[in-house]
Design a protein around this motif. Structure first.
Motif, PDB file in Angstrom:
ATOM      1  N   GLU A 174       0.838  -1.212   0.000  1.00 28.82           N
ATOM      2  CA  GLU A 174       0.000   0.000   0.000  1.00 28.82           C
ATOM      3  C   GLU A 174       0.866   1.254   0.000  1.00 28.82           C
ATOM      4  N   THR A 177       2.310   1.678  -3.543  1.00 24.59           N
ATOM      5  CA  THR A 177       1.241   1.963  -4.501  1.00 24.59           C
ATOM      6  C   THR A 177       0.751   3.395  -4.375  1.00 24.59           C
ATOM      7  N   GLN A 178       0.496   3.823  -3.152  1.00 23.56           N
ATOM      8  CA  GLN A 178      -0.028   5.164  -2.931  1.00 23.56           C
ATOM      9  C   GLN A 178       0.998   6.243  -3.283  1.00 23.56           C
ATOM     10  N   HIS A 180       3.382   6.000  -5.441  1.00 23.65           N
ATOM     11  CA  HIS A 180       3.533   6.041  -6.895  1.00 23.65           C
ATOM     12  C   HIS A 180       2.364   6.780  -7.537  1.00 23.65           C
ATOM     13  N   LYS A 181       1.155   6.528  -7.057  1.00 21.28           N
ATOM     14  CA  LYS A 181      -0.010   7.231  -7.589  1.00 21.28           C
ATOM     15  C   LYS A 181       0.090   8.735  -7.326  1.00 21.28           C
ATOM     16  N   LEU A 182       0.567   9.087  -6.146  1.00 16.05           N
ATOM     17  CA  LEU A 182       0.719  10.502  -5.811  1.00 16.05           C
ATOM     18  C   LEU A 182       1.777  11.148  -6.695  1.00 16.05           C
ATOM     19  N   LEU A 184       2.619  10.240  -9.747  1.00 15.25           N
ATOM     20  CA  LEU A 184       2.051  10.391 -11.090  1.00 15.25           C
ATOM     21  C   LEU A 184       1.081  11.561 -11.150  1.00 15.25           C
ATOM     22  N   HIS A 185       0.323  11.754 -10.077  1.00 10.27           N
ATOM     23  CA  HIS A 185      -0.618  12.882 -10.030  1.00 10.27           C
ATOM     24  C   HIS A 185       0.132  14.210 -10.101  1.00 10.27           C
ATOM     25  N   LEU A 208      -5.059  10.170  -2.145  1.00 17.47           N
ATOM     26  CA  LEU A 208      -3.725   9.702  -2.501  1.00 17.47           C
ATOM     27  C   LEU A 208      -2.734   9.803  -1.344  1.00 17.47           C
TER      28      LEU A 208
END
Length: 254
Positions: A174, A177-178, A180-182, A184-185, A208
């Motif tokens: 987690e 994942t989080q 990486h998403k942040l 990319l955002h 995020l």
């Protein structure tokens, strides 16, 4: 004569084979060429690495002091490592921090050394109990175009503490994942040269953000290395001398 002239006129409409080969062609490329050109334009003179750090901070710490500390460290290192700029993200929670750094191996090494020097020589350094979660070596490109700092002023409410019900592997999954998403955002929404998300990231993308209890949980986990242990392993020689290589007399080999 008329037949011959008609034949010449008809033949002139056909392009000569050699002439067609010499005609300028439209340049075509593919995704591999695009990536190679992107790497060339970045003028990479060193291998790029990404490091994920977590640490605790005293509740009374001025959040600006943390950002200023790292900015001074980056400027000092840049004098000796020209062109090896640091990019990443520093999230400052009420009692902990999450720090993602992208730069050369030597620059990341010096950042850890400076932290150890401050921790040993100062009675109560503002960053405490740092742990290295993961280091990604030789990454193809940067996820962050510059170094961002965001203070999480408003605590985000969560229904339960996931660290009580999940295993360490699940928490790490987690975490990665989080983050990486942040990343990319921010890569898609923050323009180069701007100050970044500022201190309202909890309002722009609250879904995020990692819960602070996850960061605290990782700070307490003994499975992750502290900077002193990491640097000690970094300085140890790769080649290990076996006992059979130092016995006397030396074994005879045929």
């Amino acid at each position: 004569m008329s037949f011959s002239g008609h034949h010449v006129q008809k033949a002139s409409k056909r392009p000569f084979p050699l002439e067609s080969l010499l005609m300028p062609q439209v340049p075509r490329s593919n995704y591999l060429h695009f990536q190679e050109e992107k790497q060339r334009l970045q003028l990479k003179k060193f291998l790029l690495h990404r490091m994920f750090l977590v640490a605790k901070i005293p509740a009374h710490t001025d959040k600006k002091d943390i950002a200023e500390y790292y900015e001074q460290v980056f400027q000092s290192i840049l004098k000796h490592h020209l062109g090896e700029m640091v990019t990443g993200l520093l999230l400052i929670y009420p009692t902990s921090i999450l720090h993602i750094l992208e730069s050369s191996n030597g620059t990341l090494f010096r950042i850890l050394l400076d932290y150890l020097d401050r921790e040993r020589n100062e009675n109560e350094f503002l960053i405490q109990g740092m742990k290295i979660i993961v280091v990604s070596h030789n990454i193809p490109t940067r996820l962050f175009m510059q170094w961002h700092v965001s203070v999480i002023k408003v605590p985000v409410m969560y229904l339960d503490d996931v660290t009580q019900s999940q295993s360490l592997e699940e928490v790490i999954t987690e975490f990665l994942t989080q983050t990486h998403k942040l990343g990319l955002h921010l890569f898609k929404t923050v323009k180069v040269g701007t100050k970044g998300p500022g201190d309202n990231l909890h309002q722009v993308a609250p879904e995020l953000l990692l819960p602070e209890q996850i960061i605290k949980y990782l700070c307490k986990s003994e499975e992750f290395l502290d900077p002193a242990t990491f640097i000690q392993m970094y300085n140890n020689p790769i080649h290990v001398t076996l006992d059979s290589e130092v016995v006397w007399p030396a074994p005879t080999r045929f």
